[in-house]
Structure formats: structure tokens, C-alpha cells
Design a protein around this motif. Structure first.
Motif, mmCIF file in Angstrom:
data_model
loop_
_atom_site.group_PDB
_atom_site.id
_atom_site.type_symbol
_atom_site.label_atom_id
_atom_site.label_comp_id
_atom_site.label_asym_id
_atom_site.label_seq_id
_atom_site.Cartn_x
_atom_site.Cartn_y
_atom_site.Cartn_z
ATOM 1 N N PHE A 63 -16.004 -11.264 1.387
ATOM 2 C CA PHE A 63 -17.130 -10.557 0.781
ATOM 3 C C PHE A 63 -16.607 -9.394 -0.056
ATOM 4 O O PHE A 63 -15.443 -9.005 0.065
ATOM 5 C CB PHE A 63 -18.193 -10.164 1.804
ATOM 6 N N GLU A 64 -17.476 -8.878 -0.946
ATOM 7 C CA GLU A 64 -16.981 -7.961 -1.966
ATOM 8 C C GLU A 64 -17.123 -6.494 -1.580
ATOM 9 O O GLU A 64 -16.622 -5.632 -2.273
ATOM 10 C CB GLU A 64 -17.658 -8.235 -3.321
ATOM 11 N N HIS A 65 -17.799 -6.237 -0.451
ATOM 12 C CA HIS A 65 -18.012 -4.836 -0.077
ATOM 13 C C HIS A 65 -16.906 -4.362 0.859
ATOM 14 O O HIS A 65 -17.118 -4.124 2.043
ATOM 15 C CB HIS A 65 -19.394 -4.654 0.535
ATOM 16 N N ILE A 66 -15.725 -4.289 0.320
ATOM 17 C CA ILE A 66 -14.544 -3.906 1.092
ATOM 18 C C ILE A 66 -14.054 -2.590 0.507
ATOM 19 O O ILE A 66 -14.032 -2.439 -0.718
ATOM 20 C CB ILE A 66 -13.426 -4.969 0.920
ATOM 21 N N ASP A 67 -13.641 -1.662 1.383
ATOM 22 C CA ASP A 67 -13.143 -0.375 0.889
ATOM 23 C C ASP A 67 -11.996 -0.574 -0.090
ATOM 24 O O ASP A 67 -11.099 -1.383 0.148
ATOM 25 C CB ASP A 67 -12.616 0.476 2.055
ATOM 26 N N GLU A 68 -12.055 0.245 -1.141
ATOM 27 C CA GLU A 68 -11.030 0.113 -2.174
ATOM 28 C C GLU A 68 -9.620 0.361 -1.616
ATOM 29 O O GLU A 68 -8.660 -0.303 -2.022
ATOM 30 C CB GLU A 68 -11.350 1.101 -3.311
ATOM 31 N N GLU A 69 -9.507 1.282 -0.646
ATOM 32 C CA GLU A 69 -8.174 1.579 -0.086
ATOM 33 C C GLU A 69 -7.592 0.346 0.596
ATOM 34 O O GLU A 69 -6.391 0.094 0.552
ATOM 35 C CB GLU A 69 -8.222 2.715 0.955
ATOM 36 N N LEU A 70 -8.474 -0.413 1.237
ATOM 37 C CA LEU A 70 -8.030 -1.617 1.935
ATOM 38 C C LEU A 70 -7.549 -2.659 0.912
ATOM 39 O O LEU A 70 -6.495 -3.294 1.086
ATOM 40 C CB LEU A 70 -9.211 -2.156 2.751
ATOM 41 N N LEU A 71 -8.308 -2.782 -0.167
ATOM 42 C CA LEU A 71 -7.901 -3.722 -1.226
ATOM 43 C C LEU A 71 -6.564 -3.274 -1.808
ATOM 44 O O LEU A 71 -5.685 -4.092 -2.103
ATOM 45 C CB LEU A 71 -8.956 -3.776 -2.333
ATOM 46 N N GLN A 72 -6.423 -1.930 -1.950
ATOM 47 C CA GLN A 72 -5.200 -1.398 -2.541
ATOM 48 C C GLN A 72 -3.972 -1.720 -1.689
ATOM 49 O O GLN A 72 -2.907 -2.035 -2.215
ATOM 50 C CB GLN A 72 -5.341 0.120 -2.749
ATOM 51 N N LEU A 73 -4.145 -1.664 -0.343
ATOM 52 C CA LEU A 73 -3.026 -1.979 0.564
ATOM 53 C C LEU A 73 -2.479 -3.379 0.257
ATOM 54 O O LEU A 73 -1.267 -3.599 0.230
ATOM 55 C CB LEU A 73 -3.506 -1.982 2.014
ATOM 56 N N ALA A 74 -3.406 -4.315 0.040
ATOM 57 C CA ALA A 74 -2.994 -5.696 -0.247
ATOM 58 C C ALA A 74 -2.441 -5.804 -1.661
ATOM 59 O O ALA A 74 -1.446 -6.497 -1.909
ATOM 60 C CB ALA A 74 -4.179 -6.636 -0.062
ATOM 61 N N ALA A 75 -3.088 -5.075 -2.599
ATOM 62 C CA ALA A 75 -2.629 -5.131 -3.996
ATOM 63 C C ALA A 75 -1.227 -4.549 -4.127
ATOM 64 O O ALA A 75 -0.391 -5.075 -4.871
ATOM 65 C CB ALA A 75 -3.614 -4.380 -4.891
ATOM 66 N N ASP A 76 -0.950 -3.479 -3.358
ATOM 67 C CA ASP A 76 0.384 -2.857 -3.406
ATOM 68 C C ASP A 76 1.476 -3.843 -3.006
ATOM 69 O O ASP A 76 2.612 -3.731 -3.425
ATOM 70 C CB ASP A 76 0.452 -1.650 -2.455
ATOM 71 N N ARG A 77 1.124 -4.786 -2.153
ATOM 72 C CA ARG A 77 2.094 -5.795 -1.719
ATOM 73 C C ARG A 77 2.137 -6.982 -2.686
ATOM 74 O O ARG A 77 2.831 -7.956 -2.439
ATOM 75 C CB ARG A 77 1.742 -6.280 -0.310
ATOM 76 N N GLY A 78 1.327 -6.908 -3.734
ATOM 77 C CA GLY A 78 1.290 -8.004 -4.723
ATOM 78 C C GLY A 78 0.674 -9.273 -4.169
ATOM 79 O O GLY A 78 0.943 -10.375 -4.639
ATOM 80 N N LYS A 79 -0.202 -9.126 -3.132
ATOM 81 C CA LYS A 79 -0.694 -10.325 -2.446
ATOM 82 C C LYS A 79 -2.178 -10.582 -2.627
ATOM 83 O O LYS A 79 -2.700 -11.564 -2.116
ATOM 84 C CB LYS A 79 -0.400 -10.196 -0.945
ATOM 85 N N LEU A 80 -2.892 -9.683 -3.285
ATOM 86 C CA LEU A 80 -4.344 -9.805 -3.307
ATOM 87 C C LEU A 80 -4.822 -10.789 -4.376
ATOM 88 O O LEU A 80 -4.522 -10.637 -5.564
ATOM 89 C CB LEU A 80 -4.970 -8.424 -3.559
ATOM 90 N N ARG A 81 -5.576 -11.795 -3.957
ATOM 91 C CA ARG A 81 -6.165 -12.768 -4.887
ATOM 92 C C ARG A 81 -7.570 -13.105 -4.446
ATOM 93 O O ARG A 81 -7.730 -13.499 -3.298
ATOM 94 C CB ARG A 81 -5.320 -14.056 -4.918
ATOM 95 N N PRO A 82 -8.590 -13.021 -5.307
ATOM 96 C CA PRO A 82 -8.525 -12.473 -6.667
ATOM 97 C C PRO A 82 -8.122 -10.994 -6.671
ATOM 98 O O PRO A 82 -8.017 -10.384 -5.620
ATOM 99 C CB PRO A 82 -9.952 -12.675 -7.188
ATOM 100 N N SER A 83 -7.937 -10.450 -7.875
ATOM 101 C CA SER A 83 -7.410 -9.090 -8.006
ATOM 102 C C SER A 83 -8.409 -8.042 -7.536
ATOM 103 O O SER A 83 -9.610 -8.316 -7.422
ATOM 104 C CB SER A 83 -7.089 -8.815 -9.476
#
Ligand code: ADP
Ligand code: MG
Length: 379
Positions: A63-83
Motif C-alpha cells: 500500500f502507498e501510505h508508508i512513511d517516507e523514512e521507511l521507503l528511504q531505508l529501502a531506497a538507500d539500499r537500492g532495493k525499492l521497487r517501484p521507486s
């Protein structure tokens, strides 16, 4: 291979069920308890969030209502899809509207407000029939109010007195007059390849999806083309990877975008039994860089949500092509408990099957089955 899903509801559960077949391990992160859990039993597992992220090949969301910091943790690892950007577009109606305007994609006329006083003046510009939506956190018609006239405006101003509009502005839309709601669901792969399912007609009640019919009856090749181009433009602009759902209102021959969902979507559940590759398997294929599967579908497929009720016989399973998918949740009013998927060789046959289905169910919980049947009968 392992995938961590942020969110631990029924979508995570169904993603898990189809991943097992592909030999993929799946963990879910329950954002309300902040625990890594089993996606089916929802029992906590002995992983911390960071351990689960480090061990996973890909992190995705249900779902799309996820805290941005949590998304960032995954993005920092280069693993988040979709972006992160794509997820935030779905999670914030203001960002979503900005994207649609930038791409010049038709959507409902709207204004954004951060002061409740602004509501009165908006009715003068957009008309008295308005749909007011919180920019963040709304789903299934929650965080949303229909207004018609000054008394409604005053009532809403009272209701939202304590609401922090600076942090969560309101998007005020002109009420759309549409013939029906149609969603387009497709996947975009890492390489930019796109696979789109049959267009789906969605029948709502109280802001909640009740019945989805695929393909939407009477959709023309030109209309499909129009929606497919729209899907490509939006998904390309976001460099999107995974399943993306776009909800639209059909107005004559045109489609006006209502909202985007950067994830598997309720109106695509029929693909579990009605398409060669379900949206859940397709999402996993896309985010893991596997080839996309075929989207060929049954002549007609229907999904019926089971909302707020749990006790009924299982007689409907005797209807050829009828399957049930249960989410294993405690029953509550307005809660999605599961769904039925039915496939049929023709719309007439489907109307007969839905009539049989209706006879096995407590009708008060299925207020739109009748309408779906009459649509299929061409009325
Ligand atoms: P949610 O995130 O809760 O699904 P939506 O924006 O999709 O929120 O709204 C839920 C439903 O409310 C829509 O599917 C549609 O039936 C109705 N709705 C929303 N916005 C409008 C609008 N501008 N005009 C008419 N109906 C609307
Ligand atoms: Mg919606």
C-alpha cells in the motif's frame, strides 16, 4: 531470492501465495506493529526490519501510505521497487495531481486548500457538488467527504476543526458526472516493457469497490488504445517497475483519471483465475527482473468482494469457474474479508452464474450484485 513487502494485509498475503510457486521467499512488515511478520499467519518473525531489508533482494509495498523514512531505508539500499517517487505519487493526492497536470492527462477539476475558510469560495468556482479528499492516508472512501451546498460545507468545517491541514492539505474536486468507473492495470518491467490486462469496470458502493468486471462491457478498441497510451505515458514518466493501477471515470468516449495505485489493486484480483499470469505473479516477475508473463484472459471474468460478513455456506463453489479467496481476518463492518472470482465463456453465461452466486449469499452484504448482473445482460 527474497522479497520484503512493506505492509502485511491481504495484498501481501496474495503476493506471497504466488511467489512460493516461483521459488521466492517473502517477508512482510506490519507497519502498525512495526514487526516483520509471516505474510499468511501474520505471526511475528525473528527478524528486525533492517535485517530483513539487508537479507532481501528487493523491497516492495502493498500500500502507498508508508512513511517516507521507511521507503528511504529501502531506497538507500537500492532495493525499492517501484521507486520512492512512484510510491509517493500514489500516497499523496497533491503530488499525484501535479504529475497528471505535468503530463497533461485529464483528471477532475480541483483545488488544494490548507485553510478550511477556503471551502466556501471554492464552491463558487467549482460548483456546489464537491468531493473533498485528504491528500494523504485515505483509502476505500475513508478520508473523503461528498458536499452539496452551504450546510454540508459548514458541517465539514466543524468535523475538520482539529485537523492539521498544513501537514495534510485537502484536495477539493468537482464531482464528476461519469457513466462508469474503469481501471487499467498493467506491469512495467525493469527494461521498460509493458504488459496490460483487460480493462476492468468497477462498481462501487459507499466509496468501496464491490464488483469488478473484465473486460469492461462494450469497451471499444479505440478506448482501450487511449487508456493504454495513458498507462505508458504515466509509467514511463515514473520509470515505473511493477504493477501499476490507474482508476478512471468514463465520460462519453473519454477517460478522466481519478487516482493512481502504485501496487497490485483490488480491481485486478480477477486475474488470479481469469488471466494467464495473475497481477501478483506479474508484480513479482517485474520487480525481480524476470520476463513478464502473458496477460491473455478468459472471455469474461468477475470479482465480487466479500465485505463485512464471514458466515455463509460454500454452495457457490459448485458454480463452474467460481473460486473463493479468503484473507483470514477478524470480521468488522466494511472490512474486506475475501473475494470470489468467476470466469465464463460469455457475458450471458456470466450473468447466469452471478444470479446463482447471489442466491447463495446474504444479499444485504452484496448491494451491487444486481447492478452487475443487469450490466452483463446489457441493461
Ligand atoms: P480511495 O482512495 O478511497 O479509493 P477514490 O479517490 O478512488 O479514493 O474515491 C473512491 C470513490 O469515490 C471513487 O471510486 C468514486 O466512486 C468516488 N469518487 C471519488 N472522487 C470522485 C469525484 N471527483 N467525482 C465523483 N465521484 C468520485
Ligand atoms: Mg480509489
Amino acid at each position: 531470492m527474497m522479497v520484503l513487502i512493506l505492509g502485511a494485509g491481504q495484498l501481501a498475503r496474495m503476493l506471497y501465495l504466488e511467489s512460493v510457486q516461483l521459488g521466492i521467499e517473502v517477508l512482510a512488515y506490519d507497519v502498525s506493529s512495526s514487526k516483520v511478520v509471516d505474510p499468511v499467519t501474520r505471526e511475528p518473525l525473528k527478524w528486525t526490519l533492517r535485517e530483513a531489508m539487508d537479507a532481501s533482494d528487493v523491497v516492495t509495498v502493498e500500500f502507498e501510505h508508508i512513511d517516507e523514512e521507511l521507503l528511504q531505508l529501502a531506497a538507500d539500499r537500492g532495493k525499492l521497487r517501484p521507486s520512492k517517487e512512484a510510491i509517493l505519487v500514489g500516497g499523496d493526492r497533491v503530488t499525484e495531481k501535479n504529475l497528471l497536470s505535468r503530463l497533461d492527462i485529464p483528471n477532475c477539476r480541483y483545488e488544494v486548500i490548507t485553510e478550511l475558510d477556503g471551502l466556501t469560495a471554492i464552491s463558487e468556482r467549482l460548483g456546489s457538488e464537491l468531493i473533498v479528499k485528504t491528500s494523504k492516508g485515505g483509502y476505500d472512501g475513508k478520508g473523503q467527504w461528498a458536499l452539496n451546498g452551504a450546510a454540508d460545507v459548514m458541517r465539514l468545517q466543524e468535523t475538520l476543526k482539529q485537523f492539521d491541514l498544513a501537514a495534510n492539505p485537502l484536495v477539493v474536486e468537482k464531482k464528476a458526472i461519469f457513466t462508469r468507473e474503469v481501471s487499467i492495470i498493467g506491469a512495467r518491467s525493469l527494461a521498460g516493457e509493458v504488459a496490460i490486462y483487460a480493462l476492468t469496470e468497477n462498481i462501487h458502493h459507499d466509496g468501496q469497490l464491490q464488483v469488478a468486471v473484465a473486460p469492461a462491457v462494450g469497451i471499444t478498441a479505440g478506448q482501450r488504445e487511449q487508456l493504454c497510451r495513458m498507462f505508458e505515458r504515466i509509467s514511463d514518466a515514473l520509470n515505473y517497475v511493477g504493477i501499476l493501477a490507474i482508476e478512471t471515470f468514463q465520460v462519453g468516449d473519454e477517460f478522466v483519471v481519478n487516482e493512481l495505485a502504485p501496487r497490485v489493486h483490488n480491481s485486478g484480483h480477477w486475474t488470479q483465475n481469469g488471466a494467464d499470469t495473475s497481477q501478483f505473479e506479474q508484480h513479482m516477475r517485474a520487480i525481480l527482473g524476470f520476463p513478464l508473463g502473458a496477460t491473455v484472459a478468459a472471455p469474461v471474468a468477475v470479482m465480487v468482494n466479500i465485505i463485512g460478513c464471514a458466515s455463509f455456506s460454500r454452495k457457490m463453489l459448485g458454480i463452474p469457474g467460481c473460486h473463493m479467496h479468503w484473507y483470514g481476518k477478524q470480521v468488522r463492518a466494511k472490512r474486506k474479508m475475501g473475494h470470489f472470482n468467476i470466469t465464463a465463456p460469455s457475458v450471458h453465461d456470466m450473468a447466469d452464474k452471478l444470479t446463482q452466486l447471489q442466491a447463495t449469499l446474504p444479499s444485504e452484504h452484496f448491494p451491487k450484485l444486481e447492478l452487475a448482473i443487469s450490466r452483463l445482460q446489457g441493461n
